[in-house]
Design a protein around this motif. Sequence first.
Motif, PDB file in Angstrom:
ATOM      1  N   GLY A 118       0.807  -1.213   0.000  1.00  0.00           N
ATOM      2  CA  GLY A 118       0.000   0.000   0.000  1.00  0.00           C
ATOM      3  C   GLY A 118       0.841   1.266   0.000  1.00  0.00           C
ATOM      4  O   GLY A 118       0.518   2.240  -0.687  1.00  0.00           O
ATOM      5  N   GLY A 122       0.564   3.666  -3.142  1.00  0.00           N
ATOM      6  CA  GLY A 122       0.033   4.979  -2.796  1.00  0.00           C
ATOM      7  C   GLY A 122       1.035   6.098  -3.023  1.00  0.00           C
ATOM      8  O   GLY A 122       0.664   7.192  -3.472  1.00  0.00           O
ATOM      9  N   VAL A 136      -3.440   2.980 -10.574  1.00  0.00           N
ATOM     10  CA  VAL A 136      -3.390   2.433  -9.219  1.00  0.00           C
ATOM     11  C   VAL A 136      -4.734   2.579  -8.512  1.00  0.00           C
ATOM     12  O   VAL A 136      -5.238   1.622  -7.908  1.00  0.00           O
ATOM     13  N   MET A 137      -5.336   3.736  -8.620  1.00  0.00           N
ATOM     14  CA  MET A 137      -6.567   3.979  -7.869  1.00  0.00           C
ATOM     15  C   MET A 137      -7.763   3.249  -8.466  1.00  0.00           C
ATOM     16  O   MET A 137      -8.664   2.833  -7.738  1.00  0.00           O
ATOM     17  N   ASN A 140      -7.375  -0.160  -7.319  1.00  0.00           N
ATOM     18  CA  ASN A 140      -7.682  -0.135  -5.891  1.00  0.00           C
ATOM     19  C   ASN A 140      -9.191  -0.116  -5.650  1.00  0.00           C
ATOM     20  O   ASN A 140      -9.704  -0.808  -4.769  1.00  0.00           O
ATOM     21  N   ASP A 141      -9.924   0.649  -6.460  1.00  0.00           N
ATOM     22  CA  ASP A 141     -11.378   0.724  -6.308  1.00  0.00           C
ATOM     23  C   ASP A 141     -12.042  -0.608  -6.644  1.00  0.00           C
ATOM     24  O   ASP A 141     -13.022  -1.007  -6.003  1.00  0.00           O
ATOM     25  N   TYR A 144     -11.413  -2.861  -3.799  1.00  0.00           N
ATOM     26  CA  TYR A 144     -12.128  -2.368  -2.621  1.00  0.00           C
ATOM     27  C   TYR A 144     -13.612  -2.706  -2.686  1.00  0.00           C
ATOM     28  O   TYR A 144     -14.281  -2.837  -1.659  1.00  0.00           O
ATOM     29  N   THR A 176      -5.322  -1.935   0.105  1.00  0.00           N
ATOM     30  CA  THR A 176      -6.173  -0.921  -0.519  1.00  0.00           C
ATOM     31  C   THR A 176      -6.368   0.281   0.409  1.00  0.00           C
ATOM     32  O   THR A 176      -6.329   1.434  -0.054  1.00  0.00           O
ATOM     33  N   ALA A 179      -3.045   2.237   0.655  1.00  0.00           N
ATOM     34  CA  ALA A 179      -2.757   2.960  -0.586  1.00  0.00           C
ATOM     35  C   ALA A 179      -3.532   4.272  -0.641  1.00  0.00           C
ATOM     36  O   ALA A 179      -2.994   5.319  -1.030  1.00  0.00           O
ATOM     37  N   LYS A 180      -4.801   4.256  -0.246  1.00  0.00           N
ATOM     38  CA  LYS A 180      -5.600   5.483  -0.257  1.00  0.00           C
ATOM     39  C   LYS A 180      -5.073   6.508   0.730  1.00  0.00           C
ATOM     40  O   LYS A 180      -4.968   7.704   0.416  1.00  0.00           O
TER      41      LYS A 180
END
Length: 213
Positions: A118, A122, A136-137, A140-141, A144, A176, A179-180
């Motif tokens: 992460g 991130g 990446v995001m 990640n979504d 998630y 996840t 990373a956020k």
Amino acid sequence: MSEMKTNTASAMTMEELKEFKGRSMAQETWRRLLKNKGAIVGMIFMILLVVIACAGDIIYDYETDVIGFSADLSQGPSLKHPFGTDQMGRDVFARVIYGARYSLIIGVGSVALGLVVGLILGSLAGFYGGFMDQLVMRANDILYAIPNIMLAVVIVQLLGKSIGSLVVALSISSATSFAKITRASVMTIQGQEYIESAYAMGLPTWKIILRHV
């Protein structure tokens, strides 16, 4: 009188500032930890749990006390069996000690692996932005949005039934979240003057991210 108090307060502030600058990050973290009584209690409990789990072979004999059978079937807590025995006469406390090893390995391993992954993803997403951030995001979504139990079951089936595959499966859900949090933190400081100064000094990007960001 008020001016004297102000000067004294300023002097104390300067002394505290000098003391703070003389401490390393590890020393400052340890100092703040010692101020939190709840954290101290939790740390003592965790240390005690780790020591007992690691010393399980010394406290109990696995063959006799864990998988062996005794005449004490379904007994309550006593000096001989602190947690009592189960329906097969096995000592529950001994089983808890040996089971704590696997719980610690899975818990600490999954969080540590998720933290490393992460932080890396991130940091890259927040520092570079653009395509890297979107890649990446969005991944990640997607992860998630999938229930953690369902994702863990699929990964364990693909990698095989073992502690390692379970650690990998559980680490994805924590990665996840890390990373956020890391991305948001990096984006708030990447335009600071000391980051631009590090670039002006010719430091490589990986060192700027690792040491300064």
